[in-house]
Design an enzyme around this catalytic site. Sequence first.
Site, PDB file in Angstrom:
ATOM      1  N   ARG A   9      96.638   7.108  10.913  1.00  7.67           N
ATOM      2  CA  ARG A   9      95.824   5.924  11.961  1.00  7.67           C
ATOM      3  C   ARG A   9      94.812   5.391  10.911  1.00  7.67           C
ATOM      4  O   ARG A   9      94.415   5.800  10.253  1.00  7.67           O
ATOM      5  CB  ARG A   9      95.438   6.547  13.056  1.00  7.67           C
ATOM      6  CG  ARG A   9      94.265   7.489  12.916  1.00  7.67           C
ATOM      7  CD  ARG A   9      92.825   7.185  13.142  1.00  7.67           C
ATOM      8  NE  ARG A   9      91.852   7.795  12.926  1.00  7.67           N
ATOM      9  CZ  ARG A   9      91.372   7.856  11.643  1.00  7.67           C
ATOM     10  NH1 ARG A   9      91.743   7.142  10.689  1.00  7.67           N
ATOM     11  NH2 ARG A   9      90.155   8.451  11.198  1.00  7.67           N
ATOM     12  N   HIS A  16      82.705   8.103  15.313  1.00 16.68           N
ATOM     13  CA  HIS A  16      81.915   9.043  15.741  1.00 16.68           C
ATOM     14  C   HIS A  16      81.412   8.806  17.096  1.00 16.68           C
ATOM     15  O   HIS A  16      80.226   9.298  17.558  1.00 16.68           O
ATOM     16  CB  HIS A  16      80.666   9.312  14.970  1.00 16.68           C
ATOM     17  CG  HIS A  16      80.913   9.737  13.718  1.00 16.68           C
ATOM     18  ND1 HIS A  16      81.238  10.953  13.494  1.00 16.68           N
ATOM     19  CD2 HIS A  16      81.108   9.239  12.236  1.00 16.68           C
ATOM     20  CE1 HIS A  16      81.413  11.373  12.062  1.00 16.68           C
ATOM     21  NE2 HIS A  16      81.337  10.309  11.321  1.00 16.68           N
ATOM     22  N   ASP A  18      84.315   9.465  19.325  1.00 15.80           N
ATOM     23  CA  ASP A  18      85.171  10.426  19.895  1.00 15.80           C
ATOM     24  C   ASP A  18      85.002  11.636  20.429  1.00 15.80           C
ATOM     25  O   ASP A  18      84.942  12.195  21.374  1.00 15.80           O
ATOM     26  CB  ASP A  18      86.300  10.466  19.150  1.00 15.80           C
ATOM     27  CG  ASP A  18      86.385  10.970  17.894  1.00 15.80           C
ATOM     28  OD1 ASP A  18      85.262  10.831  17.472  1.00 15.80           O
ATOM     29  OD2 ASP A  18      87.130  11.430  17.349  1.00 15.80           O
ATOM     30  N   GLY A  99      93.206  12.970   2.380  1.00 11.77           N
ATOM     31  CA  GLY A  99      91.792  12.857   2.176  1.00 11.77           C
ATOM     32  C   GLY A  99      91.322  11.483   2.130  1.00 11.77           C
ATOM     33  O   GLY A  99      89.975  11.422   1.684  1.00 11.77           O
ATOM     34  N   GLY A 101      90.913   9.410   4.693  1.00 14.26           N
ATOM     35  CA  GLY A 101      90.302   9.018   5.929  1.00 14.26           C
ATOM     36  C   GLY A 101      91.504   8.198   6.967  1.00 14.26           C
ATOM     37  O   GLY A 101      91.156   7.341   7.808  1.00 14.26           O
ATOM     38  N   SER A 103      93.860  10.387   8.308  1.00 12.29           N
ATOM     39  CA  SER A 103      94.424  11.239   9.472  1.00 12.29           C
ATOM     40  C   SER A 103      95.859  11.832   8.766  1.00 12.29           C
ATOM     41  O   SER A 103      96.637  12.129   9.516  1.00 12.29           O
ATOM     42  CB  SER A 103      94.665  10.839  10.869  1.00 12.29           C
ATOM     43  OG  SER A 103      93.384  10.097  11.468  1.00 12.29           O
ATOM     44  N   SER A 104      95.819  12.074   7.653  1.00 13.56           N
ATOM     45  CA  SER A 104      97.028  12.997   6.996  1.00 13.56           C
ATOM     46  C   SER A 104      96.980  14.458   7.493  1.00 13.56           C
ATOM     47  O   SER A 104      98.271  14.827   7.941  1.00 13.56           O
ATOM     48  CB  SER A 104      96.769  13.054   5.468  1.00 13.56           C
ATOM     49  OG  SER A 104      95.704  13.795   5.038  1.00 13.56           O
ATOM     50  N   ASP A 145      92.375  11.038  16.455  1.00 12.92           N
ATOM     51  CA  ASP A 145      93.367  11.120  15.268  1.00 12.92           C
ATOM     52  C   ASP A 145      94.724  11.628  15.817  1.00 12.92           C
ATOM     53  O   ASP A 145      95.818  10.952  15.859  1.00 12.92           O
ATOM     54  CB  ASP A 145      92.938  11.893  14.101  1.00 12.92           C
ATOM     55  CG  ASP A 145      91.816  11.603  13.573  1.00 12.92           C
ATOM     56  OD1 ASP A 145      91.119  10.513  13.777  1.00 12.92           O
ATOM     57  OD2 ASP A 145      91.191  11.984  12.657  1.00 12.92           O
ATOM     58  N   TYR A 194      79.621  16.515   8.561  1.00 11.39           N
ATOM     59  CA  TYR A 194      80.093  16.340   9.921  1.00 11.39           C
ATOM     60  C   TYR A 194      79.851  17.374  11.030  1.00 11.39           C
ATOM     61  O   TYR A 194      79.349  16.690  12.089  1.00 11.39           O
ATOM     62  CB  TYR A 194      81.730  16.491   9.870  1.00 11.39           C
ATOM     63  CG  TYR A 194      82.717  16.161  11.040  1.00 11.39           C
ATOM     64  CD1 TYR A 194      82.921  14.712  11.202  1.00 11.39           C
ATOM     65  CD2 TYR A 194      82.693  16.969  12.271  1.00 11.39           C
ATOM     66  CE1 TYR A 194      83.697  14.254  12.407  1.00 11.39           C
ATOM     67  CE2 TYR A 194      83.559  16.756  13.167  1.00 11.39           C
ATOM     68  CZ  TYR A 194      83.983  15.143  13.301  1.00 11.39           C
ATOM     69  OH  TYR A 194      84.616  14.778  14.552  1.00 11.39           O
TER      70      TYR A 194
END
Length: 334
Positions: A9, A16, A18, A99, A101, A103-104, A145, A194
Amino acid sequence: MIRAFAPGRVNLIGDHTDHQGGLVLPIAIDRGTAVTGEAGGDWVRLRSDAEEGLVEVRIGGQPPLTPGPEWGRYVSAIVELGRPARGFVGDVSTTLPLGAGLSSSAALELAVALALGFEGSPLELARLGQRSEYRAVGVPCGIMDQLTSAAGVADHALLIDCHDTSIDLVPMPEGVDVLVVDSGQRRSLEDTAYNQRLIECARAAAEVGPLRLLPEVGGITDSAARRRARHVVREIIRVRAFADALLANDARAAGELMVESHESLRTDFEVSTPRLDAMVRDLAATPGIYGARLTGAGFGGSVVALAAHGAALPEGAVRVCASRGARVTSEAGD
């Protein structure tokens, strides 16, 4: 043979928000992760074309979350929490940079769950993936995600209310391309600030109530918590305005909101990096680009931009399209 596929996605705006139950506006993209193989037996055995190692998890046991390759933690968590009735032997392949960003990890979780026979709604699939993410790496992520990957619709952005998980479809305007540029800065959220940002948001909410309901920030005594809350409150407003801009086919207004969003992520939420800031500045100054911002949690990863259709691609940029969500297909294809 079974082939399960889940897309990555790109969040156009609304990062930040969600985890505070706010609004987000992502798209599922035409890149993702596939799990292909044979169902049956008492074991899940998977190899990846992107990472080394063999993941082996026994069905019905208590899967270990530490031995084996790092990506095996997500597989193990899906097996533990999803409780599949049978095993699976096969391969994992991906067209997503890890890695970055995009959404792997969510795409891997959902593809594995579907390959193992998950039956349920896109929301139920997303919730399983969200719980598995927390089980695997201890990061209490929001549901954006996984829900985007599960519920994506071709040619549409998803206006998701992360409080009640309702989704409104927003058509992507013709004549506008979505570009993604990988910064090359890799990060795992468990190794970033985070969780600290979540604590600061919780500190703000303890003083003034749910941040998603505030029209503006006031009355928060801690300066760091006040800045985090200010980003959340104003970002939710920007998400609504961005959706309206897309519906009005006003790409220029949407691009301006993206730049504002990035500045808020840089100064109020403090999740950007000098590399991401430079990329956003360069993209926003490029002819044919309406606006740009970091996408995802930050601390590295990728930048997303809106561009006029057919505009020359900046160095390192790739076009992505709004895609349909996770599904099981035949091995032959989609």
